[in-house]
Scaffold this motif. Structure first.
Motif, short mmCIF file in Angstrom:
data_model
loop_
_atom_site.label_atom_id
_atom_site.label_comp_id
_atom_site.label_asym_id
_atom_site.label_seq_id
_atom_site.Cartn_x
_atom_site.Cartn_y
_atom_site.Cartn_z
N ASP A 35 0.86 -1.18 0.00
CA ASP A 35 0.00 0.00 0.00
C ASP A 35 0.90 1.24 0.00
OD1 ASP A 35 -1.65 2.10 0.46
OD2 ASP A 35 -2.73 1.17 2.13
N PRO A 36 0.85 2.02 -1.08
CA PRO A 36 1.76 3.18 -1.15
C PRO A 36 1.39 4.29 -0.17
CG PRO A 36 0.28 3.16 -3.04
CD PRO A 36 0.02 1.88 -2.28
N SER B 294 -1.28 7.45 1.10
CA SER B 294 -1.79 8.57 0.32
C SER B 294 -0.67 9.58 0.09
CB SER B 294 -2.96 9.21 1.05
OG SER B 294 -2.70 9.24 2.43
N ARG C 124 -3.20 6.03 -5.55
CA ARG C 124 -3.31 4.92 -4.61
C ARG C 124 -4.44 3.95 -4.97
NH1 ARG C 124 -5.28 5.22 1.57
NH2 ARG C 124 -4.55 3.17 2.25
N ASP C 125 -5.59 4.53 -5.37
CA ASP C 125 -6.73 3.69 -5.69
C ASP C 125 -6.40 2.72 -6.80
OD1 ASP C 125 -7.99 5.08 -3.81
OD2 ASP C 125 -9.15 6.37 -5.18
N TYR D 174 3.20 -0.16 -8.91
CA TYR D 174 3.87 0.70 -7.92
C TYR D 174 5.12 -0.02 -7.43
CZ TYR D 174 4.92 3.11 -3.59
OH TYR D 174 5.57 3.79 -2.60
N GLY E 252 6.25 0.94 0.97
CA GLY E 252 4.97 1.28 1.58
C GLY E 252 4.68 0.36 2.75
#
Length: 1030
Positions: A429-430, A432, A438-439, A448, A452
């Motif tokens: 998960d990068p 926000s 991100r989505d 990506y 994260g």
RNA sequence: GGCCGAGUGGCGGAAUAGGCAGACGCUCGGGACUUAAAAUCCCGUGGGGAGUAAUCCCCGUGCGGGUUCGAUUCCCGCCUCGGCCACCA
């Protein structure tokens, strides 16, 4: 009428230096040693290129300077003379390569001597001399006799290699084979780059985009027995020891990049044997479970077995996102893993990949290709089956030739997965951030690759990338699925070539009674070195990958030793070999007993300064360092690194700004330049062009310019009008005036410092300043002239020697002590200090050199112009930097603004704008204020007007209320006059006006003197705006 | 795509522990010497503007921001050019 004539002076002094052996270095240094080395040239048939003397002049200046400073200098020159062109010439003309090479060397030597470099020619060597390459062969034998002890991180004699019991039990030949596999020089049947056109195999580095670096011929890959050097064993040391040398950071970066160390983990994915695989190609759960249990018990094996696919990854933290695997088309498991239903497709793909040259692979890199093998492996993290694909975007030669593909977090895997519709599971998960969608990452629609927080990773969820890497690597090694691992881009060095014109390997292949090789090899006895090149009947290529030496006379090719017949190794060494150690041989070039005497080696090594082209930044320097470390490990040299300080000279371009080449017709020949301007002018010009490291274009006008300088120096000291060579009448045994002393000593100081920094272009500029100054002096004290000639001598040695003689000295100045300078003589009694007001230079004051800050300030305040500019101002701050080289007054204006309604009235009467009126009456500050104010109002109005839903009237009202708050009553009148509502193209006009003037003025930072220019613009703008509003 | 380096007059380039931007050279222009030319020597040469003039002012180191009394120099974001590596997991 003796004018400066380099054509007679230069040969004269070259002869003198040669006869007197002026630059011969002793066997062992006397006093403090200095070893200065040029990268020795390859003597091509074209002769010297102007690029060669660039670095060589820089080293020569350093050497001549340091000799005068009393250092014991070693400065040798030699020839890197093995190489393809001589051999190709032999093929074309039948001229033996040795003959061609000798002729080229003679040309190069003549040209080098013509330039007056202070080489110790007694030490000249060529890599092609038998007396030289016998020791190249000897060093190869050291490589052959060494294995690398990983634990101790050093090379050790092969006799000390621990042999496992089972190998020892299998007998002598098994032991020998085991040793052969561990030597630093070893043979390998490997796919090599065979170039049919050149009739040779090339190193990876010599192939560029599928074509040969030399000649641009096509290259194909075929398997062939080759000699390899295990440079990869030294990868860590080659990288780490960069820290201890004084090299440009960029070169260090290139080397690090080439070594390409990356840290990550090796992970095994279970594939099992045929018996462990179900009908759908997936490993049977029971077999997988058994494997897991076994691994937990036994741990991670050193070498991968046949039941797993081992991968290397730098991102073990993304293991849960590994949704498929890819193996290279050349991977040994391809056949095994291919299911029957896929075999046609896989075979076709692999054949196609094999046919592809490197060029094709590169060009087609835009579109990923690949084929499914039909088989699956088990992901050890989540126990899920993952499909195994075959694709050429995975390289057989890097890592394990197989990868775990994590499409969500690797660009290449992402492209591949998109194309073949493989699942994409995000596991990072990068977070926000503005630039990362991100989505999309979480939806698996964007790749990506950054760090994260872990997701979709079981119990690791929430862990940061860095921590995750650590934890999972530890967990994997506890479970026996993986381990920490380091990988390098660096490959072992393919060391054999299929040329004639190279060093023969001192290796013999054992033959059986039928004359067939048994596969066993042995080194030529040291006492039997050198292995010289045989006389060859012809040099025609035979079109096979076997080397030309296979056609050598039989008595050379098949020696008999102790009654046994052998065949010599017929590959030869690459051109790099000779250049890997020549810097050592220069120290003891005639030694017949050893490659170098160790006392001499300890006394002279390391090389203190090494200068050459950046084209050798990676390969030559890496190879030489590798050999040096081997010699160091074997106790044969005393330093871990050979080259303490390295400088890369920049390229010299043609006058058209392009690379010099015959095709462009912009090649400059040093012979021509020397004939027209002299060697000193050439040397001086090459140094004056710009910084040594920079790429610079050649300019003949520039050569002419420095020649003009040398002419002026000549006239400075000699009497050009006289029939005989005599001193200029202005040169007298007089005392130096204060200013003369200052100029002289400053020149000595600056030139000395510049030589130390290798800032030779500025050093020359300083000497030009000296000459310009003394040319105007009618009395030129002899002392100044003599010291100047000494300072000039490293740059223009011939001219300087001649002038030294004219000045009455009997012998060379090469060993005269370098002039010293007197700091007190340089010091001026008074200095000129720039005076700034609000950071702008306004004046200068002359103060005593040792004036305090307070003294400078009062002197500055006393300066009429400063007083004028400071009149009526409050000085907020005075800044004098610690070095006292400047003074800056920060002022604020407190001049009252007195713009009255009467001013408006009178302005109107005289048909001026108010601003113009004020200007006319020298009330510039008031005028500026008004102008700035008006412009600001205009802008505000504009902004308000452009902001819907304001109508014009609303805008006007808002503007008035805003003005009420901030501006004095009498100015509001002016605002009303403006009646401002403006068309859009006012914006452009206003932009050109620096409207921030007003704000800056209000804060008091603008000096009054600046006002006029602004005012005009402002006034014009107001006028124009009024016009628009009618 | 990655790494490294560089952008300053008409040109090559100076000046960066932040302190007078353009050293030095080339080119170009003017002058002296000369019958003339070459050579040599002297003066000028970043752009714009004001002034009879000495002189003075403004702008200016690829672009846009920032820090600072002060930025070619330091920081952030771009653009352009050059070099090396290039599917290195």
């Amino acid at each position: 009428m003796p004018r400066y004539n380099p054509a007679t002076i230069e040969p004269k002094w070259q002869r003198y230096w040669e006869e007197h052996r002026t630059f011969a270095a002793p066997r062992l240094p006397k006093g403090e040693k200095l070893y200065v080395l040029d990268m020795f040239p390859y003597p091509s048939g074209n002769g010297l290129h102007v690029g060669h003397p660039e670095g060589q002049t820089a080293t020569d200046i350093t050497c001549r300077y340091q000799r005068m400073r009393g250092r014991c200098v070693l400065h040798p020159m030699g020839w890197d003379a093995f190489g393809l062109p001589a051999e190709q010439h032999a093929i074309r003309t039948g001229t033996p390569p040795r003959t061609t090479t000798q002729k080229n060397i003679d040309t190069f030597r003549r040209q080098e001597k013509m330039l007056g470099f202070s080489y110790d020619w007694d030490r000249e060597l060529s890599t092609t001399d038998v007396n030289y390459f016998r020791w190249t062969q000897w060093i190869f034998l050291q490589l052959f006799d060494t294995w690398f002890d990983e634990a101790q991180q050093r090379g050790r004699p092969i006799a000390e290699l621990p042999v496992p019991d089972d190998v020892r039990a299998a007998g002598e030949s098994a032991v020998r084979r085991y040793q052969d596999e561990h030597r630093l020089a070893y043979q390998l049947e490997a796919p090599v780059n065979w170039c049919p056109e050149l009739g040779t195999v090339l190193a990876n580095e010599e192939v560029i985009g599928g074509l040969s670096e030399r000649g641009g011929h096509p290259v194909v890959r075929i398997p062939l027995r080759q000699w390899m050097l295990r440079i990869t064993a030294y990868a860590d040391r080659l990288e780490n020891d960069l820290a201890q040398v004084d090299w440009p950071e960029s070169i260090k970066a290139l080397q690090r990049n080439w070594i390409g160390r990356s840290v990550g983990a090796e992970v095994d994915f279970f594939i099992g044997s045929a018996a462990d695989v179900g009908p759908n190609g997936k490993p049977a759960p029971a077999a997988f479970k058994a494997w897991r249990t076994e691994r937990a018990a036994k741990g991670f094996p050193r070498t991968a077995g046949a039941d797993v696919l081992r991968v290397f990854t730098t991102r073990p933290d993304t293991l849960y996102g590994a949704t498929y695997m890819v193996i290279a088309p050349e991977h040994p498991f391809v056949e095994r893993l291919t299911r029957p239903e896929q075999s046609a497709a896989v075979r076709a793909y692999c054949e196609q990949a094999a046919r592809k040259s490197d060029l094709d692979r590169t060009e087609l890199s835009k579109e990923k290709t690949g084929v499914f093998s039909g088989s699956y492996a088990a992901n050890p993290a989540n126990n899920r089956p993952v499909p195994i694909w075959v694709a050429d975007y995975v390289l057989a030669t890097y890592g394990t030739g197989a990868i775990m593909a994590v499409p969500a977090h690797d660009t290449r895997d992402f492209e591949f997965a998109k194309k073949f519709e493989l699942p994409i599971v995000p596991v990072v998960d990068p977070g926000s951030s503005a630039d990362i969608p991100r989505d999309e990452v979480l939806a698996g629609t964007t790749v990506y690759t950054g760090a994260g927080v872990a997701i979709n990773s079981s119990s690791y969820d929430g862990t940061s990338t860095a921590e995750f890497k650590e934890r999972i690597t530890t967990a994997l090694s506890q479970q026996g699925f993986g381990r920490r691992a380091v990988n390098y881009k660096l490959r072992d060095w393919l060391f054999s070539r299929q040329h004639f014109w190279g060093e023969p390997f001192p290796i013999l292949h054992e033959l059986d009674t039928d004359g067939h090789p048994t596969g066993a090899i042995r080194a030529v006895e040291e006492s039997q070195l050198p292995v010289d090149l045989p006389e060859m009947p012809h040099f025609k290529p035979h079109g096979r990958p076997e080397p030309p030496l296979d056609e050598a006379p039989r008595d050379w090719l098949y020696p008999v030793i102790d009654g046994k017949r052998f065949k010599r190794e017929t590959n030869t060494m690459p051109q790099w070999a000779g250049s890997c150690w020549y810097y050592l041989r220069f120290l003891d070039p005639k030694n017949q007993q050893a490659f170098i005497d160790s006392e001499i080696e300890r006394a002279w090594m390391p090389v203190d300064l090494y200068i050459g082209g950046a084209e050798h930044a990676v390969l030559h320097l890496l190879y030489a360092r590798f050999w040096h470390k081997l010699l160091f490990d074997r106790g044969l040299v005393s330093t871990a690194e050979p080259f303490r300080k390295l400088v890369n000279q920049g390229m010299i371009l043609g006058e058209d700004g392009g690379k010099m080449s015959k095709a462009r017709g912009n090649v400059v020949n040093p012979d021509d330049v020397v004939a027209e301007y002299g060697a000193d002018a050439l040397r001086l010009y090459e140094m004056f062009m710009g910084p040594l490291e920079a790429t610079k274009p050649w300019s003949m006008e520039g050569v002419n310019g420095v020649r003009g300088f040398l002419d002026r120096v000549w006239r400075l000291i000699t009497n050009e009008r006289s029939e005989t060579l005599e001193l200029n009448a202005a040169v007298q045994p007089a005392e130096l005036t204060g200013e003369q002393a200052r100029v002289l000593h400053r020149t000595i100081r600056d030139v000395t410092g510049d030589i130390e920094k290798l800032s030779l272009n500025t050093a020359i500029a300083k000497m030009m300043e000296f000459t310009n100054f003394f040319t105007k002096e009618t009395v030129r004290p002899r002392e100044a002239m003599e010291k100047f000639v000494l300072v000039l001598s490293p740059f223009a040695p011939h001219l300087s020697e001649e002038l030294w003689q004219v000045l009455g000295h009997g012998k060379t100045l090469a060993h005269e002590p370098w002039p010293t300078f007197d700091e007190t003589a340089i010091k001026e009694d008074t200095i000129e200090v720039p005076v700034q007001i609000n950071g702008k230079l306004r004046s200068r004051v002359t103060v005593p050199a040792d004036a305090s800050a307070a003294a400078i300030e009062s002197a500055a305040r006393a300066e009429p112009r400063v007083q004028e500019l400071l009149a009526g101002k409050t000085i907020a701050k005075v800044i004098v930097p610690p070095n006292g080289r400047l003074i800056n007054f920060i002022v604020r204006s407190e001049a009252p603004l007195v713009i009255t309604s009467r001013d408006f009235q009178r302005a109107a009467e005289q048909r001026f704008t108010t601003a113009e009126f004020l200007l006319e009456h020298d009330r510039t500050l008031d005028a500026l204020y008004l102008a700035g104010y008006a412009v600001e109002c205009t802008l505000k109005a504009l902004v308000m007007y452009l902001t819907p839903p304001a109508t014009m009237n609303e805008t006007f009202e808002r503007l008035k209320s805003s003005a009420k708050m901030h501006y004095p009553e009498h100015l509001k009148e002016e605002l009303k006059n403006l009646d401002c509502l403006l068309p859009i193209d006012l914006v452009k006009r206003l932009r050109r006006f620096e409207w921030s003037t007003n704000l800056r003025y209000e804060s008091g930072r603008r000096p009054a003197g600046e006002v006029r220019g602004y005012l005009k613009t402002a006034a014009a703008t107001i006028e124009w705006a009024k016009g628009e509003m009618q």
